[in-house]
Design a protein around this motif. Structure first.
Motif, PDB file in Angstrom:
ATOM      1  N   THR A 481       0.824  -1.215   0.000  1.00 44.39           N
ATOM      2  CA  THR A 481       0.000   0.000   0.000  1.00 44.39           C
ATOM      3  C   THR A 481       0.857   1.264   0.000  1.00 44.39           C
ATOM      4  N   GLU A 482       2.157   1.120   0.276  1.00 41.51           N
ATOM      5  CA  GLU A 482       3.077   2.255   0.248  1.00 41.51           C
ATOM      6  C   GLU A 482       3.952   2.187  -0.995  1.00 41.51           C
ATOM      7  N   LEU A 483       4.471   3.343  -1.410  1.00 40.09           N
ATOM      8  CA  LEU A 483       5.276   3.415  -2.628  1.00 40.09           C
ATOM      9  C   LEU A 483       6.744   3.709  -2.300  1.00 40.09           C
ATOM     10  N   GLU A 484       7.611   3.251  -3.189  1.00 46.21           N
ATOM     11  CA  GLU A 484       9.024   3.595  -3.144  1.00 46.21           C
ATOM     12  C   GLU A 484       9.477   3.979  -4.544  1.00 46.21           C
ATOM     13  N   SER A 485      10.598   4.671  -4.630  1.00 45.93           N
ATOM     14  CA  SER A 485      11.111   5.085  -5.937  1.00 45.93           C
ATOM     15  C   SER A 485      11.627   3.875  -6.702  1.00 45.93           C
ATOM     16  N   ALA A 486      11.252   3.769  -7.977  1.00 48.34           N
ATOM     17  CA  ALA A 486      11.777   2.679  -8.802  1.00 48.34           C
ATOM     18  C   ALA A 486      13.265   2.876  -9.064  1.00 48.34           C
ATOM     19  N   THR A 506       0.873   5.909  -9.113  1.00 47.65           N
ATOM     20  CA  THR A 506       1.288   4.567  -9.545  1.00 47.65           C
ATOM     21  C   THR A 506       1.355   4.443 -11.063  1.00 47.65           C
ATOM     22  N   LYS A 507       0.711   5.355 -11.783  1.00 45.96           N
ATOM     23  CA  LYS A 507       0.683   5.298 -13.245  1.00 45.96           C
ATOM     24  C   LYS A 507       1.700   6.237 -13.900  1.00 45.96           C
ATOM     25  N   VAL A 508       2.494   6.913 -13.085  1.00 46.76           N
ATOM     26  CA  VAL A 508       3.435   7.899 -13.626  1.00 46.76           C
ATOM     27  C   VAL A 508       4.685   7.194 -14.144  1.00 46.76           C
TER      28      VAL A 508
END
Length: 631
Positions: A481-486, A506-508
């Motif tokens: 549920t959390e994001l990190e930099s790819a 999430t779509k960027v």
């Protein structure tokens, strides 16, 4: 009076055309660097003759004597590689081998005794006369095989004790033993070649970047502070209680700050550190060619790197062609099941979801019922030894699944996958990401087929590939549920996706690009965020990071930071692929083991409580002692 135009670098004389006269150049008035940037090839400029015997006592190296030296008195220094019955020995240095004839007459008995009794790998000095070898005794496998040196005087400079292993490339040694006695392992001709080629490539890179394109070589600090996200960093204690330095994963922040400082073009052969387990292509400390430029876009970085590699590429490995092909991240995953595909062989993944919807196979239907459910397949040429679906000579299929397939459906599958006799098909059904397992199976299948004698990948081929349009963020493995930099938190969003950053991050897509060589990532970079407000939003609102840790960078971005971008090439990995080494440890002078240990110097090591006191650190010594007993 007008100033004269700047002098151009002198190139090799023009080749002569079959009709006489000079053949036309590939492009008028182009320097080699300009030609490389346009994908053209010009002859290498002549390199100055290197004097390997300047400033030292020897007259020649052990690899340079030829028939033209016959009659000359020479002095050689080196290691005894081989000695036979007091008759002759082979002397070795960094450049090659020379056969040394031991005198047999009574007047030189002391020289004979000295050299005959000297252990292999002892360091000696010999002085003698260069002579032609007797007819029939020439050795065409040695560059110095036409001559020998008849010794007049000799001196043992340092005798060698019993060796832990023989200094010969064909003698197999365990990696642990090689690393324990790395100073002996370095004497092997292969490691000598690896390190010298690495040095030559780096020097050519410096020439291309600094001399031809105005980059500035800047050293950045190795003691810094923790960076949010990314790999785990090594900590270095300070004398301030509770405060630690971090060893940087890369000079990322510093090179961006150099752009804010107006340096315009930065370059560094940078030492970097990551506190993570070693693999054949990874070390806790490693080297990268680090680059940053102001006022550049993605295409400019890609052209720079293509020109850099073309300019510094070893001639003996054959030319490389630019521009490199490019695929998007989504295309790479769809066709190869990985974001670093090996494009030396085909075997692309094929989506057969539409075909599979009509099949009465329960697990297939279950897979397709998922929101991102899919069925994919790869066709393995001549893979009959790898079981799943095999194409018979009559065009029918041999598989447990054929009971669910009618004759017409079998024909459709054969056509969709372009199957030939004895080909094998591997199927995967599940959510889209789960089907990436086919990417691993694709490579494993190629390994198995080549082990069986079928050549799929040309070992002398170098297939570069740009992978672009990565997602800017990915769900965290431990908490989706959390994001990190790819890539890293300083990567700029794709201009077309800026509005999505605030509505559906999430779509960027990102302005991140990777360079892949033969299925290995050898470089990665991005266009950076140069706006403080945007950088603060990404850190605080999307990644939920404490932006105070990066207050120095955020402040700098508010003082007229130019648009900028860069890239880093993994030097260790790149060199190992060029050479064909199985591990990056074979191109590093003093590498660490798989566990990150220096087996030669026994590092890391324990320190006493007294030594730790000034750093305000205490260690649970019973635990430390238990660990010491284990090791």
């Amino acid at each position: 009076m007008a100033a004269p135009p700047p002098a151009r670098r002198r190139l090799n004389p023009l080749p002569v055309s079959p009709r006489g006269g000079a053949a036309p150049p590939p492009a008028p008035c182009l320097s080699r660097a300009e030609a490389a940037g346009r994908g053209l090839s010009l002859p290498l400029p002549p390199r100055s003759v290197r004097d390997f015997s300047s400033f030292v006592a020897r007259t020649n190296t052990c690899g340079e004597l030829r028939s033209a030296h016959v009659g000359q008195k020479v002095t050689l220094y080196g290691w005894i590689q081989y000695q036979r019955q007091g008759l002759f020995l082979v002397l070795r240095d960094f450049q090659g081998l020379t056969q040394i004839i031991i005198p047999q007459d009574e007047a030189c008995s002391h020289v004979k005794k000295l050299l005959s009794n000297a252990p292999v790998e002892s360091v000696v000095r010999v002085t003698g006369i260069v002579s032609l070898r007797p007819p029939g005794q020439e050795n065409p496998k040695m560059p110095t095989g036409d001559i020998e040196v008849k010794v007049e005087t000799a001196e043992i400079l340092n005798s060698c004790r019993k060796l832990p292993f023989e200094i010969k490339d064909f003698i197999k040694k365990s990696e642990a033993l090689r690393m324990q006695y790395r100073y002996l392992d370095l004497r092997s001709s292969q490691l000598q070649y690896n390190l010298r080629l690495r040095s030559q490539i780096v020097m050519r890179m410096r020439e291309y970047l600094c001399n031809l394109h105005g980059f500035v070589d800047v050293e950045t600090p190795t003691l810094f502070k923790r960076t949010p996200g990314g790999a785990k960093e090594f900590l270095v204690p300070s004398r301030e209680a509770g405060k630690f330095y971090s060893l940087p994963q890369s000079p990322q922040q510093f090179k961006q700050l150099l752009m804010v400082g107006g340096l315009d073009r930065y370059f560094q052969v940078a030492r970097c550190y990551r506190d993570e387990g070693s693999r054949p292509d990874r070390q806790p400390e490693f080297t990268q060619i680090d680059i940053e430029m102001s006022f550049v876009d993605q295409g400019g970085i890609q052209r720079l790197i293509e020109g850099l590699l073309q300019y510094s590429w070893p001639e003996e490995r054959g030319p490389i062609t630019t521009p490199f092909p490019s695929v998007t991240y989504e295309e790479a995953l769809a066709d190869y099941g990985t974001d670093k595909p090996d494009t030396r062989f085909d075997m692309k993944i094929v989506d057969i979801s539409d075909f599979s919807r009509s099949l009465g196979i329960r697990f297939v239907q279950n897979a397709l019922s998922y929101p991102h459910g899919t069925v994919k397949a790869i066709c393995i040429p001549q893979g009959m030894e790898i079981v799943d679906i095999i194409c018979r000579p009559d065009g029918s299929l041999k598989s447990l699944l054929t009971k669910f397939l009618g004759q017409e459906q079998q024909s459709e599958l054969v056509q969709a996958l372009k199957m030939q006799v004895d080909d094998v098909v591997l199927l995967a059904a599940g959510e889209h990401k789960q089907c990436s397992a086919l990417g691993s199976l694709r490579v494993e299948s190629a390994d198995l087929l080549e082990a069986a004698g079928l050549v799929l990948r040309d070992p002398t081929a170098f297939h570069f590939l740009w992978v672009v349009d990565f997602p800017l963020f990915l769900p965290k493995e431990e908490n989706p549920t959390e994001l990190e930099s790819a890539h890293h938190p300083f990567t700029a969003p794709h201009p077309s996706d800026m509005t999505l950053l605030y509505s559906d991050p999430t779509k960027v897509r990102s302005q991140h690009y990777d360079l892949v060589l033969n299925g290995n990532e050898v470089g990665g970079g991005s266009i950076r965020i140069h706006n403080a407000e945007l950088q603060r939003f990404v850190l605080e609102k999307v990644l939920k990071e404490d932006s105070e840790v990066l207050s120095h960078l955020l402040d700098a971005l508010e003082f007229g930071a130019p648009p900028h971008g860069g890239i880093a090439l993994g030097l260790d990995r790149l060199i190992s692929l060029i050479i064909g080494a199985p591990s990056i440890r074979d191109v590093i002078a003093f590498p660490k083991s798989f566990r990150g240990r220096d087996l030669m110097g026994s590092a890391p090591d324990y320190v006493t409580p007294e030594e730790l006191e000034s750093y305000h650190i205490q260690v649970s010594w019973p635990v430390a002692e238990a660990e010491a007993k284990k090791n």
